[in-house]
Design a protein around this motif. Structure first.
Motif, PDB file in Angstrom:
ATOM      1  N   VAL A   1      18.217  13.294  61.757  1.00 35.28           N
ATOM      2  CA  VAL A   1      17.937  14.096  60.562  1.00 35.28           C
ATOM      3  C   VAL A   1      17.575  13.175  59.408  1.00 35.28           C
ATOM      4  O   VAL A   1      18.024  12.028  59.342  1.00 35.28           O
ATOM      5  CB  VAL A   1      19.138  14.986  60.189  1.00 35.28           C
ATOM      6  N   GLN A   2      16.776  13.700  58.471  1.00 37.63           N
ATOM      7  CA  GLN A   2      16.337  12.889  57.343  1.00 37.63           C
ATOM      8  C   GLN A   2      15.984  13.783  56.169  1.00 37.63           C
ATOM      9  O   GLN A   2      15.725  14.980  56.332  1.00 37.63           O
ATOM     10  CB  GLN A   2      15.119  12.050  57.729  1.00 37.63           C
ATOM     11  N   LEU A   3      15.971  13.189  54.976  1.00 34.86           N
ATOM     12  CA  LEU A   3      15.466  13.878  53.791  1.00 34.86           C
ATOM     13  C   LEU A   3      15.270  12.889  52.655  1.00 34.86           C
ATOM     14  O   LEU A   3      15.892  11.831  52.618  1.00 34.86           O
ATOM     15  CB  LEU A   3      16.390  15.023  53.351  1.00 34.86           C
ATOM     16  N   PRO A   4      14.386  13.237  51.703  1.00 31.81           N
ATOM     17  CA  PRO A   4      14.314  12.514  50.434  1.00 31.81           C
ATOM     18  C   PRO A   4      15.322  13.128  49.477  1.00 31.81           C
ATOM     19  O   PRO A   4      15.616  14.327  49.556  1.00 31.81           O
ATOM     20  CB  PRO A   4      12.882  12.780  49.967  1.00 31.81           C
ATOM     21  N   SER A   5      15.854  12.335  48.559  1.00 29.28           N
ATOM     22  CA  SER A   5      16.926  12.849  47.708  1.00 29.28           C
ATOM     23  C   SER A   5      16.990  12.100  46.394  1.00 29.28           C
ATOM     24  O   SER A   5      16.678  10.910  46.323  1.00 29.28           O
ATOM     25  CB  SER A   5      18.266  12.715  48.438  1.00 29.28           C
TER      26      SER A   5
ATOM     27  N   VAL B   1      17.620   8.455  54.983  1.00 30.68           N
ATOM     28  CA  VAL B   1      17.415   9.018  53.650  1.00 30.68           C
ATOM     29  C   VAL B   1      16.516   8.092  52.839  1.00 30.68           C
ATOM     30  O   VAL B   1      16.533   6.876  53.013  1.00 30.68           O
ATOM     31  CB  VAL B   1      18.749   9.244  52.902  1.00 30.68           C
ATOM     32  N   ALA B   2      15.724   8.694  51.959  1.00 29.27           N
ATOM     33  CA  ALA B   2      14.891   7.939  51.023  1.00 29.27           C
ATOM     34  C   ALA B   2      15.234   8.400  49.613  1.00 29.27           C
ATOM     35  O   ALA B   2      15.285   9.609  49.342  1.00 29.27           O
ATOM     36  CB  ALA B   2      13.411   8.162  51.309  1.00 29.27           C
TER      37      ALA B   2
ATOM     38  N   ALA C   1       9.460   9.517  47.573  1.00 33.55           N
ATOM     39  CA  ALA C   1      10.469   9.360  48.628  1.00 33.55           C
ATOM     40  C   ALA C   1      10.111  10.215  49.838  1.00 33.55           C
ATOM     41  O   ALA C   1      10.233   9.780  50.989  1.00 33.55           O
ATOM     42  CB  ALA C   1      11.846   9.731  48.091  1.00 33.55           C
ATOM     43  N   GLY C   2       9.658  11.439  49.585  1.00 34.61           N
ATOM     44  CA  GLY C   2       9.232  12.296  50.686  1.00 34.61           C
ATOM     45  C   GLY C   2       8.023  11.738  51.412  1.00 34.61           C
ATOM     46  O   GLY C   2       7.927  11.817  52.643  1.00 34.61           O
TER      47      GLY C   2
ATOM     48  N   LEU D   1      15.186  17.792  56.666  1.00 38.94           N
ATOM     49  CA  LEU D   1      16.088  18.800  56.110  1.00 38.94           C
ATOM     50  C   LEU D   1      15.945  18.916  54.595  1.00 38.94           C
ATOM     51  O   LEU D   1      16.905  19.211  53.885  1.00 38.94           O
ATOM     52  CB  LEU D   1      17.539  18.481  56.489  1.00 38.94           C
ATOM     53  N   SER D   2      14.733  18.724  54.097  1.00 43.39           N
ATOM     54  CA  SER D   2      14.477  18.870  52.666  1.00 43.39           C
ATOM     55  C   SER D   2      14.748  20.299  52.211  1.00 43.39           C
ATOM     56  O   SER D   2      14.689  21.248  52.998  1.00 43.39           O
ATOM     57  CB  SER D   2      13.020  18.523  52.349  1.00 43.39           C
ATOM     58  N   THR D   3      14.979  20.446  50.914  1.00 47.53           N
ATOM     59  CA  THR D   3      15.281  21.746  50.319  1.00 47.53           C
ATOM     60  C   THR D   3      14.251  22.798  50.705  1.00 47.53           C
ATOM     61  O   THR D   3      13.055  22.650  50.422  1.00 47.53           O
ATOM     62  CB  THR D   3      15.324  21.620  48.790  1.00 47.53           C
ATOM     63  N   LEU D   4      14.724  23.857  51.374  1.00 45.43           N
ATOM     64  CA  LEU D   4      13.946  25.037  51.753  1.00 45.43           C
ATOM     65  C   LEU D   4      12.813  24.744  52.733  1.00 45.43           C
ATOM     66  O   LEU D   4      12.032  25.639  53.054  1.00 45.43           O
ATOM     67  CB  LEU D   4      13.399  25.757  50.515  1.00 45.43           C
ATOM     68  N   LYS D   5      12.748  23.514  53.257  1.00 49.32           N
ATOM     69  CA  LYS D   5      11.784  23.233  54.319  1.00 49.32           C
ATOM     70  C   LYS D   5      12.398  23.463  55.693  1.00 49.32           C
ATOM     71  O   LYS D   5      11.763  23.206  56.711  1.00 49.32           O
ATOM     72  CB  LYS D   5      11.232  21.813  54.180  1.00 49.32           C
ATOM     73  N   GLU D   6      13.634  23.928  55.711  1.00 51.41           N
ATOM     74  CA  GLU D   6      14.306  24.452  56.900  1.00 51.41           C
ATOM     75  C   GLU D   6      15.168  25.616  56.410  1.00 51.41           C
ATOM     76  O   GLU D   6      15.413  25.740  55.211  1.00 51.41           O
ATOM     77  CB  GLU D   6      15.109  23.356  57.611  1.00 51.41           C
TER      78      GLU D   6
END
Length: 401
Positions: A147-151, A172-173, A203-204, A217-222
């Motif tokens: 799993v990954q996401l920018p934050s 994470v980025a 970051a994304g 698992l970015s915000t609202l992309k899942e």
């Protein structure tokens, strides 16, 4: 203080536990209404919009479900029928949710009842634990290789926490000027770290360059972070004896919490537990990064990206929200407001909350307390009303080391 509900007002009958039946039935595109299978990997819909989980709900279920809550631990998992996890017994559970409502004694406007929803006690120190708990649980049971996401910081820490607990590889980025503690703690939790010049956008883009099958698992992309965040609305209803407040003030980056609570209230109404009245939502952003505020004031149905975002309130440095149209819909349907707060007011409010209330609020929580004052000064909030202010993260997460 409003903590765990006492059950006052419930009928005096023998309470029996419900089964582990899952009421979730399908996914629905928030833009087109198209349906999709629930238990298959899902990110954005074919229309490029967020998927939302839909449930089999009717008033015949509501009273028994409400009574069953009396037997359950005070965490977000008490609402399990309204959550999409398939393997409830095998879930990752770090005790997320179940946060208190704290009544202000001296800091709130005269005649206004102000309750602070204190989310800093969640695992990983912020409300991000709710959404990432659900997202990681679903990724794990649906077969994600990682799993990954920018934050901006807190989401990275929450993802790293739940990925470590669930045995999933994590990446994470974060922008390079994110407070060092967040990098250090994510590294301790075993996450692969990318430090990127720029904002969440850059970051994304860095993560998009890596093609190894990790689920984004970015915000609202899942579909599942919003399901975790909606438990804030379920808790508010239960803590306030199923009578919703007049206002909810919420620090808004990606806006998952507003979308989730809006969804939660609709689901509670479908269960016959509340009526059609809703709180008025107030989006709170920083003057140096306020795309939703600008779109709301201009009457737009979506928000254009904010150029050159500038704020040290890290959780609100989000130049573009995937769910912008859903946030704006929730604002307008609730006759809400949108407030941009000046940067130079934050530190003073953090100090004032400590001196007058004994509260250790983060910068996002301070922004909401300032918005409370602004909304009262403009007579949007008036004496006799009940207002819930979200304090979304512990300030210790922003320490230098």
């Amino acid at each position: 203080m409003h903590g765990r509900p006492s059950g006052a007002g419930l009928r005096r009958i023998q309470v029996t536990e419900m089964t582990n039946e899952r009421w979730a039935r399908s996914l629905e595109c928030s833009g087109t209404g198209e349906s999709a299978e629930l238990d298959a990997p899902a990110f954005l819909s074919p229309a490029g919009k967020p998927w939302l989980v839909r449930y089999d709900l009717d008033p015949a279920k509501g009273q028994a479900w409400r009574e069953s809550l009396l037997l359950r631990p005070w965490t977000l998992w008490r609402y399990r029928e309204l959550l999409p996890v398939r393997d409830f017994e095998g879930r990752i559970d770090l005790g997320e949710g179940g946060t208190p409502l704290i009544r202000l004694q001296r800091l709130g406007p005269e005649g206004v009842e102000v309750l602070v929803k204190e989310e800093g006690g969640n695992p990983s120190g912020s409300f991000k634990a709710r959404g990432l708990s659900l997202a990681v649980n679903r990724a794990r049971e649906l077969g994600a290789p990682g799993v990954q996401l920018p934050s901006a910081g807190n989401a990275a820490l929450a993802l790293a926490t739940y990925a470590a607990a669930g045995g999933l590889p994590c990446r994470v980025a974060m922008p390079e000027d994110t407070p060092p503690f967040l990098f250090e703690r994510c590294r301790q939790l075993g996450a692969e770290i990318h430090s990127v010049a720029g904002t969440l956008v850059e970051a994304g883009a860095r993560l998009a360059e890596i093609d190894d099958g990790f689920w984004m698992l970015s915000t609202l992309k899942e579909p599942y972070r919003v399901e975790g965040k909606k438990t804030m609305g379920l808790e508010l209803a239960e803590q306030l004896d199923w009578r919703l407040p007049d206002w909810i003030l919420y620090p808004t980056g990606g806006g998952t919490g507003i979308i989730g609570m809006h969804k939660a209230f609709d689901e509670l109404e479908a269960l016959g537990l509340i009526g059609s009245e809703r709180p008025r939502f107030a989006v709170v952003q920083m003057a140096g990064c306020a795309p939703i505020v600008r779109a709301f004031e201009e009457g737009q149905t979506s928000a254009q990206p904010w150029e050159n975002p500038s704020t040290r309130v890290w959780g609100l440095r989000v130049p573009q929200a995937v769910g912008d149209f859903l946030i704006l819909d929730a604002l307008r349907e609730s006759d809400g407001q949108a407030v941009a707060v000046e940067e130079d007011r934050i530190a003073e409010m953090m100090g004032r909350a400590s001196r007058l209330e004994g509260l250790d609020v983060g910068p996002e929580g301070a922004a909401c307390l300032l918005a409370l004052e602004d909304l009262r000064a403009a007579d949007h909030i008036v004496p006799g009303q009940r207002v819930v202010v979200f304090q979304t993260g512990h300030p210790a997460n922003y320490r230098e080391s």
